[in-house]
Design a protein around this motif. Structure first.
Motif, PDB file in Angstrom:
ATOM      1  N   ASP A 181      -9.620 -25.092   5.822  1.00 21.05           N
ATOM      2  CA  ASP A 181      -9.769 -24.876   7.261  1.00 21.05           C
ATOM      3  C   ASP A 181     -10.786 -23.774   7.541  1.00 21.05           C
ATOM      4  OD1 ASP A 181      -7.828 -26.808   7.715  1.00 21.05           O
ATOM      5  OD2 ASP A 181      -6.224 -25.350   8.141  1.00 21.05           O
ATOM      6  N   LEU A 182     -10.837 -22.784   6.672  1.00 18.61           N
ATOM      7  CA  LEU A 182     -11.709 -21.633   6.860  1.00 18.61           C
ATOM      8  C   LEU A 182     -13.174 -21.960   6.554  1.00 18.61           C
ATOM      9  CD1 LEU A 182     -11.797 -18.522   7.350  1.00 18.61           C
ATOM     10  CD2 LEU A 182     -11.442 -18.269   4.884  1.00 18.61           C
ATOM     11  N   ALA A 183     -13.402 -22.657   5.459  1.00 22.03           N
ATOM     12  CA  ALA A 183     -14.776 -22.788   4.965  1.00 22.03           C
ATOM     13  C   ALA A 183     -15.210 -24.219   4.663  1.00 22.03           C
ATOM     14  CB  ALA A 183     -14.935 -21.941   3.708  1.00 22.03           C
ATOM     15  N   GLY A 184     -14.348 -25.183   4.869  1.00 28.57           N
ATOM     16  CA  GLY A 184     -14.739 -26.551   4.529  1.00 28.57           C
ATOM     17  C   GLY A 184     -14.357 -26.879   3.103  1.00 28.57           C
ATOM     18  N   GLY A 185     -15.275 -26.771   2.186  1.00 29.41           N
ATOM     19  CA  GLY A 185     -15.025 -27.117   0.794  1.00 29.41           C
ATOM     20  C   GLY A 185     -14.176 -26.091   0.077  1.00 29.41           C
ATOM     21  N   VAL A 186     -13.387 -26.569  -0.866  1.00 29.44           N
ATOM     22  CA  VAL A 186     -12.510 -25.726  -1.671  1.00 29.44           C
ATOM     23  C   VAL A 186     -12.686 -26.112  -3.129  1.00 29.44           C
ATOM     24  CG1 VAL A 186     -10.104 -25.145  -2.189  1.00 29.44           C
ATOM     25  CG2 VAL A 186     -10.813 -25.516   0.177  1.00 29.44           C
ATOM     26  N   ALA A 187     -12.672 -25.130  -4.000  1.00 26.89           N
ATOM     27  CA  ALA A 187     -12.719 -25.387  -5.438  1.00 26.89           C
ATOM     28  C   ALA A 187     -11.491 -24.742  -6.071  1.00 26.89           C
ATOM     29  CB  ALA A 187     -13.981 -24.798  -6.049  1.00 26.89           C
ATOM     30  N   VAL A 188     -10.949 -25.400  -7.091  1.00 32.83           N
ATOM     31  CA  VAL A 188      -9.818 -24.850  -7.832  1.00 32.83           C
ATOM     32  C   VAL A 188     -10.236 -24.719  -9.287  1.00 32.83           C
ATOM     33  CG1 VAL A 188      -7.416 -25.164  -8.528  1.00 32.83           C
ATOM     34  CG2 VAL A 188      -8.170 -25.921  -6.252  1.00 32.83           C
ATOM     35  N   TYR A 189     -10.114 -23.508  -9.806  1.00 32.03           N
ATOM     36  CA  TYR A 189     -10.455 -23.226 -11.197  1.00 32.03           C
ATOM     37  C   TYR A 189      -9.199 -22.777 -11.915  1.00 32.03           C
ATOM     38  CZ  TYR A 189     -15.078 -23.098  -9.155  1.00 32.03           C
ATOM     39  OH  TYR A 189     -16.214 -23.415  -8.464  1.00 32.03           O
ATOM     40  N   ARG A 190      -9.010 -23.284 -13.131  1.00 31.67           N
ATOM     41  CA  ARG A 190      -7.865 -22.867 -13.943  1.00 31.67           C
ATOM     42  C   ARG A 190      -8.388 -22.129 -15.155  1.00 31.67           C
ATOM     43  NH1 ARG A 190      -2.387 -25.245 -13.334  1.00 31.67           N
ATOM     44  NH2 ARG A 190      -2.351 -24.460 -15.436  1.00 31.67           N
ATOM     45  N   THR A 191      -7.742 -21.030 -15.459  1.00 32.26           N
ATOM     46  CA  THR A 191      -8.120 -20.285 -16.654  1.00 32.26           C
ATOM     47  C   THR A 191      -7.478 -20.933 -17.871  1.00 32.26           C
ATOM     48  OG1 THR A 191      -6.228 -18.789 -16.551  1.00 32.26           O
ATOM     49  CG2 THR A 191      -8.234 -18.127 -15.351  1.00 32.26           C
ATOM     50  N   LEU A 192      -8.031 -20.639 -19.019  1.00 30.33           N
ATOM     51  CA  LEU A 192      -7.436 -21.043 -20.276  1.00 30.33           C
ATOM     52  C   LEU A 192      -6.716 -19.831 -20.847  1.00 30.33           C
ATOM     53  CD1 LEU A 192     -10.408 -23.021 -21.849  1.00 30.33           C
ATOM     54  CD2 LEU A 192      -8.388 -23.941 -20.695  1.00 30.33           C
ATOM     55  N   SER A 193      -5.625 -20.055 -21.513  1.00 30.48           N
ATOM     56  CA  SER A 193      -4.877 -18.964 -22.099  1.00 30.48           C
ATOM     57  C   SER A 193      -4.794 -19.153 -23.602  1.00 30.48           C
ATOM     58  CB  SER A 193      -3.465 -18.924 -21.499  1.00 30.48           C
ATOM     59  OG  SER A 193      -2.747 -17.841 -22.021  1.00 30.48           O
ATOM     60  N   PHE A 194      -5.057 -18.081 -24.326  1.00 27.39           N
ATOM     61  CA  PHE A 194      -4.974 -18.097 -25.784  1.00 27.39           C
ATOM     62  C   PHE A 194      -4.037 -16.975 -26.214  1.00 27.39           C
ATOM     63  CE2 PHE A 194      -9.127 -19.627 -24.483  1.00 27.39           C
ATOM     64  CZ  PHE A 194      -9.158 -20.881 -25.086  1.00 27.39           C
ATOM     65  N   PRO A 195      -2.722 -17.194 -26.068  1.00 29.52           N
ATOM     66  CA  PRO A 195      -1.768 -16.097 -26.267  1.00 29.52           C
ATOM     67  C   PRO A 195      -1.756 -15.511 -27.668  1.00 29.52           C
ATOM     68  CG  PRO A 195      -0.633 -18.196 -25.992  1.00 29.52           C
ATOM     69  CD  PRO A 195      -2.083 -18.447 -25.721  1.00 29.52           C
ATOM     70  N   ASN A 196      -2.196 -16.229 -28.678  1.00 31.94           N
ATOM     71  CA  ASN A 196      -2.154 -15.706 -30.042  1.00 31.94           C
ATOM     72  C   ASN A 196      -3.502 -15.196 -30.512  1.00 31.94           C
ATOM     73  OD1 ASN A 196       0.590 -16.344 -30.339  1.00 31.94           O
ATOM     74  ND2 ASN A 196       0.040 -18.469 -30.737  1.00 31.94           N
ATOM     75  N   ALA A 197      -4.488 -15.144 -29.598  1.00 28.69           N
ATOM     76  CA  ALA A 197      -5.819 -14.691 -29.974  1.00 28.69           C
ATOM     77  C   ALA A 197      -5.814 -13.188 -30.201  1.00 28.69           C
ATOM     78  CB  ALA A 197      -6.820 -15.042 -28.882  1.00 28.69           C
ATOM     79  N   VAL A 198      -6.586 -12.761 -31.178  1.00 29.95           N
ATOM     80  CA  VAL A 198      -6.757 -11.338 -31.443  1.00 29.95           C
ATOM     81  C   VAL A 198      -8.247 -11.064 -31.539  1.00 29.95           C
ATOM     82  CG1 VAL A 198      -4.541 -11.012 -32.608  1.00 29.95           C
ATOM     83  CG2 VAL A 198      -6.532 -11.695 -33.933  1.00 29.95           C
ATOM     84  N   SER A 199      -8.631  -9.860 -31.198  1.00 29.02           N
ATOM     85  CA  SER A 199     -10.032  -9.482 -31.214  1.00 29.02           C
ATOM     86  C   SER A 199     -10.408  -8.948 -32.599  1.00 29.02           C
ATOM     87  CB  SER A 199     -10.291  -8.421 -30.151  1.00 29.02           C
ATOM     88  OG  SER A 199     -11.639  -8.029 -30.198  1.00 29.02           O
ATOM     89  N   HIS A 200     -11.534  -9.442 -33.137  1.00 31.42           N
ATOM     90  CA  HIS A 200     -12.045  -9.002 -34.426  1.00 31.42           C
ATOM     91  C   HIS A 200     -13.529  -8.711 -34.280  1.00 31.42           C
ATOM     92  CE1 HIS A 200      -8.523  -9.780 -36.866  1.00 31.42           C
ATOM     93  NE2 HIS A 200      -8.366 -10.909 -36.206  1.00 31.42           N
ATOM     94  N   GLY A 201     -13.889  -7.455 -34.167  1.00 31.67           N
ATOM     95  CA  GLY A 201     -15.287  -7.062 -34.166  1.00 31.67           C
ATOM     96  C   GLY A 201     -16.139  -7.741 -33.121  1.00 31.67           C
ATOM     97  N   GLY A 202     -15.649  -7.833 -31.883  1.00 26.63           N
ATOM     98  CA  GLY A 202     -16.459  -8.400 -30.826  1.00 26.63           C
ATOM     99  C   GLY A 202     -16.324  -9.890 -30.653  1.00 26.63           C
ATOM    100  N   ARG A 203     -15.519 -10.543 -31.481  1.00 26.68           N
ATOM    101  CA  ARG A 203     -15.294 -11.965 -31.274  1.00 26.68           C
ATOM    102  C   ARG A 203     -13.783 -12.207 -31.271  1.00 26.68           C
ATOM    103  NH1 ARG A 203     -14.404 -14.461 -36.362  1.00 26.68           N
ATOM    104  NH2 ARG A 203     -14.772 -12.982 -38.016  1.00 26.68           N
ATOM    105  N   THR A 204     -13.381 -13.205 -30.547  1.00 21.61           N
ATOM    106  CA  THR A 204     -11.951 -13.503 -30.455  1.00 21.61           C
ATOM    107  C   THR A 204     -11.649 -14.734 -31.288  1.00 21.61           C
ATOM    108  OG1 THR A 204     -11.829 -12.542 -28.264  1.00 21.61           O
ATOM    109  CG2 THR A 204     -10.062 -14.060 -28.884  1.00 21.61           C
ATOM    110  N   VAL A 205     -10.612 -14.626 -32.082  1.00 23.28           N
ATOM    111  CA  VAL A 205     -10.194 -15.760 -32.895  1.00 23.28           C
ATOM    112  C   VAL A 205      -8.733 -16.042 -32.600  1.00 23.28           C
ATOM    113  CG1 VAL A 205     -11.869 -15.347 -34.737  1.00 23.28           C
ATOM    114  CG2 VAL A 205      -9.628 -14.287 -34.872  1.00 23.28           C
ATOM    115  N   GLY A 206      -8.346 -17.253 -32.778  1.00 22.74           N
ATOM    116  CA  GLY A 206      -6.950 -17.542 -32.489  1.00 22.74           C
ATOM    117  C   GLY A 206      -6.561 -18.849 -32.933  1.00 22.74           C
TER     118      GLY A 206
END
Length: 156
Positions: free
Chosen positions: A131-156
């Protein structure tokens, strides 16, 4: 520019958003000196610390509060005419907060996708944003609950 740190992964969220239209050259925008006061710089640093802690503790409510404050602080730099109406939509629907493209034209309401009321909240936000702006977009994030950070990169 370099990557400062990997923040990690959050539980699944959605952003129901709108685009105000127009275009912003992000490279040019980022070349413009930002008139932050020392207090403003400290507040942005505090927001980054709060966001880092919220990601570690998987606290979506705090992510929403940080995003909203950051959006408000960005208003003098890249004004969003729809920010206040979108904040009202967020409050009415019980959203987590609002997020904006700091160097762009998009803004939206953050929603917890695991919330039992999510379908109702997402529908209400999408209708109100439409109603406010006309078009609407819906974005969903991805979740990686077991990911850990290793030297600037994420692995999981």
């Amino acid at each position: 520019m370099r990557l400062r740190a990997m923040l990690g992964s959050l539980p699944a969220m959605s952003v129901v958003g709108v685009d105000e239209g127009g275009a912003v050259d992000t490279v040019d925008f980022n070349r413009i000196p930002k008139p932050f006061t020392p207090a403003g710089r400290r507040e942005y640093a505090d927001l980054l610390d709060r966001l880092s802690g919220a990601v570690r503790s998987r606290d979506l409510a705090e992510v929403g509060r940080v995003a909203t404050r950051s959006a408000l602080m960005n208003q003098p730099l890249r004004y969003k005419r729809l920010l206040e109406p979108v904040r009202e939509i967020c409050r009415d629907a019980g959203g987590l907060g609002v997020a904006v493209g700091h160097s762009g034209t998009a803004l939206g309401v953050l929603l917890d996708a695991a919330d039992p009321a999510y379908p109702h909240r997402a529908t209400a936000v999408a209708r109100a944003c439409g109603d406010l702006a006309g078009g609407v977009a819906v974005y969903r994030t991805l979740s990686f609950p077991n990911a850990v950070s290793h030297g600037g990169r994420t692995v999981g």
